[in-house]
Design a protein around this motif. Structure first.
Motif, PDB file in Angstrom:
ATOM      1  N   THR A  18      40.077  29.256   5.543  1.00 45.43           N
ATOM      2  CA  THR A  18      40.979  29.096   6.682  1.00 45.43           C
ATOM      3  C   THR A  18      41.302  30.417   7.368  1.00 45.43           C
ATOM      4  O   THR A  18      41.823  30.416   8.481  1.00 45.43           O
ATOM      5  N   SER A  19      40.989  31.542   6.753  1.00 51.76           N
ATOM      6  CA  SER A  19      41.307  32.830   7.377  1.00 51.76           C
ATOM      7  C   SER A  19      40.315  33.211   8.467  1.00 51.76           C
ATOM      8  O   SER A  19      40.617  34.061   9.303  1.00 51.76           O
ATOM      9  N   VAL A  20      39.156  32.590   8.490  1.00 49.52           N
ATOM     10  CA  VAL A  20      38.147  32.917   9.495  1.00 49.52           C
ATOM     11  C   VAL A  20      38.683  32.640  10.892  1.00 49.52           C
ATOM     12  O   VAL A  20      38.532  33.467  11.805  1.00 49.52           O
ATOM     13  N   GLU A  21      39.318  31.513  11.071  1.00 50.05           N
ATOM     14  CA  GLU A  21      39.856  31.160  12.390  1.00 50.05           C
ATOM     15  C   GLU A  21      40.930  32.153  12.826  1.00 50.05           C
ATOM     16  O   GLU A  21      40.987  32.546  13.994  1.00 50.05           O
ATOM     17  N   ALA A  22      41.756  32.590  11.906  1.00 47.30           N
ATOM     18  CA  ALA A  22      42.796  33.567  12.248  1.00 47.30           C
ATOM     19  C   ALA A  22      42.175  34.891  12.680  1.00 47.30           C
ATOM     20  O   ALA A  22      42.645  35.519  13.630  1.00 47.30           O
ATOM     21  N   ASN A  23      41.116  35.308  12.010  1.00 44.42           N
ATOM     22  CA  ASN A  23      40.446  36.549  12.387  1.00 44.42           C
ATOM     23  C   ASN A  23      39.798  36.434  13.762  1.00 44.42           C
ATOM     24  O   ASN A  23      39.823  37.384  14.549  1.00 44.42           O
ATOM     25  N   VAL A  24      39.219  35.288  14.064  1.00 42.03           N
ATOM     26  CA  VAL A  24      38.608  35.083  15.377  1.00 42.03           C
ATOM     27  C   VAL A  24      39.673  35.114  16.461  1.00 42.03           C
ATOM     28  O   VAL A  24      39.485  35.727  17.520  1.00 42.03           O
ATOM     29  N   LYS A  25      40.816  34.490  16.219  1.00 39.50           N
ATOM     30  CA  LYS A  25      41.905  34.493  17.198  1.00 39.50           C
ATOM     31  C   LYS A  25      42.395  35.915  17.458  1.00 39.50           C
ATOM     32  O   LYS A  25      42.673  36.284  18.592  1.00 39.50           O
ATOM     33  N   GLU A  26      42.501  36.719  16.400  1.00 41.54           N
ATOM     34  CA  GLU A  26      42.925  38.104  16.581  1.00 41.54           C
ATOM     35  C   GLU A  26      41.925  38.875  17.425  1.00 41.54           C
ATOM     36  O   GLU A  26      42.301  39.670  18.278  1.00 41.54           O
ATOM     37  N   ALA A  27      40.647  38.670  17.175  1.00 44.18           N
ATOM     38  CA  ALA A  27      39.616  39.382  17.924  1.00 44.18           C
ATOM     39  C   ALA A  27      39.605  38.954  19.388  1.00 44.18           C
ATOM     40  O   ALA A  27      39.420  39.781  20.285  1.00 44.18           O
ATOM     41  N   ILE A  28      39.804  37.676  19.650  1.00 42.42           N
ATOM     42  CA  ILE A  28      39.813  37.181  21.032  1.00 42.42           C
ATOM     43  C   ILE A  28      40.995  37.753  21.804  1.00 42.42           C
ATOM     44  O   ILE A  28      40.883  38.078  22.983  1.00 42.42           O
ATOM     45  N   ASN A  29      42.131  37.905  21.141  1.00 44.95           N
ATOM     46  CA  ASN A  29      43.335  38.406  21.803  1.00 44.95           C
ATOM     47  C   ASN A  29      43.449  39.925  21.772  1.00 44.95           C
ATOM     48  O   ASN A  29      44.512  40.467  22.045  1.00 44.95           O
ATOM     49  N   ALA A  30      42.366  40.616  21.466  1.00 37.75           N
ATOM     50  CA  ALA A  30      42.390  42.081  21.440  1.00 37.75           C
ATOM     51  C   ALA A  30      42.660  42.617  22.841  1.00 37.75           C
ATOM     52  O   ALA A  30      42.239  42.037  23.842  1.00 37.75           O
ATOM     53  N   GLN A  31      43.347  43.739  22.909  1.00 42.60           N
ATOM     54  CA  GLN A  31      43.738  44.291  24.198  1.00 42.60           C
ATOM     55  C   GLN A  31      42.736  45.294  24.745  1.00 42.60           C
ATOM     56  O   GLN A  31      42.752  45.589  25.932  1.00 42.60           O
ATOM     57  N   SER A  32      41.875  45.830  23.897  1.00 44.12           N
ATOM     58  CA  SER A  32      40.863  46.779  24.360  1.00 44.12           C
ATOM     59  C   SER A  32      39.604  46.603  23.527  1.00 44.12           C
ATOM     60  O   SER A  32      39.592  45.870  22.533  1.00 44.12           O
TER      61      SER A  32
END
Length: 62
Positions: free
Chosen positions: A41-55
Motif C-alpha cells: 500500500t505504500s507504493v501509491e503514497a510514494n507515487v502521490k508524493e512524486a506527482i505533487n513535487a514542486q520542482s
C-alpha cells in the motif's frame, strides 16, 4: 483528469488488502502479512508524493 498510474496502483493496493484479509482469515498466515500490507500500500503514497513535487529536484528525491 485521471492519472493512469494512480488508478493502477490504487487497484493494486486494493488487491493487496484483499489478499491480506484472505490470508488472515482463511489460511492463518501471519509471518509476513504486515510487511506485505505495508509495502503493497505504500507504493501509491510514494507515487502521490512524486506527482505533487514542486520542482524537478523534489520529484527526483521522492
Amino acid at each position: 483528469m485521471d492519472n493512469i498510474i494512480l488508478t493502477k496502483f490504487f487497484s493494486f493496493a486494493v488487491r493487496i488488502v484483499n489478499l491480506y484479509k484472505y490470508l488472515c482469515t482463511d489460511k492463518k498466515e501471519f509471518v509476513l502479512l504486515k510487511q506485505l500490507l505495508r509495502s503493497g500500500t505504500s507504493v501509491e503514497a510514494n507515487v502521490k508524493e512524486a506527482i505533487n513535487a514542486q520542482s524537478r529536484n523534489d520529484f527526483l528525491s521522492k
